[in-house]
Design a protein around this motif. Structure first.
Motif, PDB file in Angstrom:
ATOM      1  N   ASN A  84      68.289  62.898  67.881  1.00 15.16           N
ATOM      2  CA  ASN A  84      67.921  61.526  68.446  1.00 15.16           C
ATOM      3  C   ASN A  84      68.302  61.305  69.851  1.00 15.16           C
ATOM      4  O   ASN A  84      69.257  61.963  70.320  1.00 15.16           O
ATOM      5  CB  ASN A  84      68.106  60.589  67.502  1.00 15.16           C
ATOM      6  N   THR A  85      67.957  60.230  70.532  1.00 17.12           N
ATOM      7  CA  THR A  85      68.146  59.986  71.937  1.00 17.12           C
ATOM      8  C   THR A  85      69.815  59.569  72.083  1.00 17.12           C
ATOM      9  O   THR A  85      70.337  60.092  72.876  1.00 17.12           O
ATOM     10  CB  THR A  85      67.445  58.817  72.467  1.00 17.12           C
ATOM     11  N   GLU A  86      70.347  58.858  71.056  1.00 16.63           N
ATOM     12  CA  GLU A  86      71.893  58.456  70.985  1.00 16.63           C
ATOM     13  C   GLU A  86      72.555  59.624  71.030  1.00 16.63           C
ATOM     14  O   GLU A  86      73.779  59.788  71.737  1.00 16.63           O
ATOM     15  CB  GLU A  86      72.156  57.691  69.859  1.00 16.63           C
ATOM     16  N   HIS A 116      74.713  57.045  63.486  1.00 15.72           N
ATOM     17  CA  HIS A 116      73.940  57.822  63.090  1.00 15.72           C
ATOM     18  C   HIS A 116      73.833  58.013  61.535  1.00 15.72           C
ATOM     19  O   HIS A 116      73.184  58.086  60.930  1.00 15.72           O
ATOM     20  CB  HIS A 116      74.202  59.092  63.825  1.00 15.72           C
ATOM     21  N   GLU A 141      71.140  53.072  63.782  1.00 15.76           N
ATOM     22  CA  GLU A 141      70.386  53.379  65.011  1.00 15.76           C
ATOM     23  C   GLU A 141      69.144  52.474  65.243  1.00 15.76           C
ATOM     24  O   GLU A 141      68.579  52.149  64.418  1.00 15.76           O
ATOM     25  CB  GLU A 141      70.033  54.600  65.436  1.00 15.76           C
TER      26      GLU A 141
END
Length: 132
Positions: A2-4, A75, A80
């Motif tokens: 994911n982006t994070e 996460h 998130e």
């Protein structure tokens, strides 16, 4: 991924750059012979640019473990969302902007970037603790 987590990985790239910058500047000051040796004596005084990059690096390393832990907790806990996304972006962008501001000796704006990175970290922590 994911982006994070991707932003966390890019923050690690920034950390590597911030390790290499003062090391390179110090080598320019002392020469490769000194740098490759045991460095038993302190060598010539640290220059302004090297000192600034060392302090910027130390500053990043004070908050990076907190940021990494917060992203990983978010996460694993499935927390998130918008807060973690905006928080991760704020942290990384502010930390990137902080480096040239510190190198240039820019007061106040550098501090604002530090506060912005801390606000990003705070957003991630709020997302973790919200309705926990």
């Amino acid at each position: 991924m994911n982006t994070e987590l991707t932003l966390l990985a890019w923050t690690l790239v920034l950390a590597i750059v911030q390790i290499l910058l003062p090391a390179h500047l110090r080598t320019l000051e002392t020469g490769t012979t000194y740098n490759a040796g045991p460095r038993d004596d302190p060598g010539p005084p640290v220059g302004v640019a090297t000192g600034r990059m060392r302090r910027a690096q130390q500053n990043l390393f004070e908050t990076l473990p907190l940021f990494a832990a917060a992203i990983l907790i978010a996460h694993v806990a499935g927390r998130e969302g918008a807060l973690t996304l905006y928080g991760a972006w704020l942290y990384l962008v502010a930390r990137v902007v902080y480096v040239p501001l510190y190198a240039g000796g820019v007061p106040y704006l550098r501090s604002i970037m530090w506060l912005t990175s801390m606000a990003g970290l705070a957003l991630v922590i709020v997302a973790i603790l919200r309705s926990a």
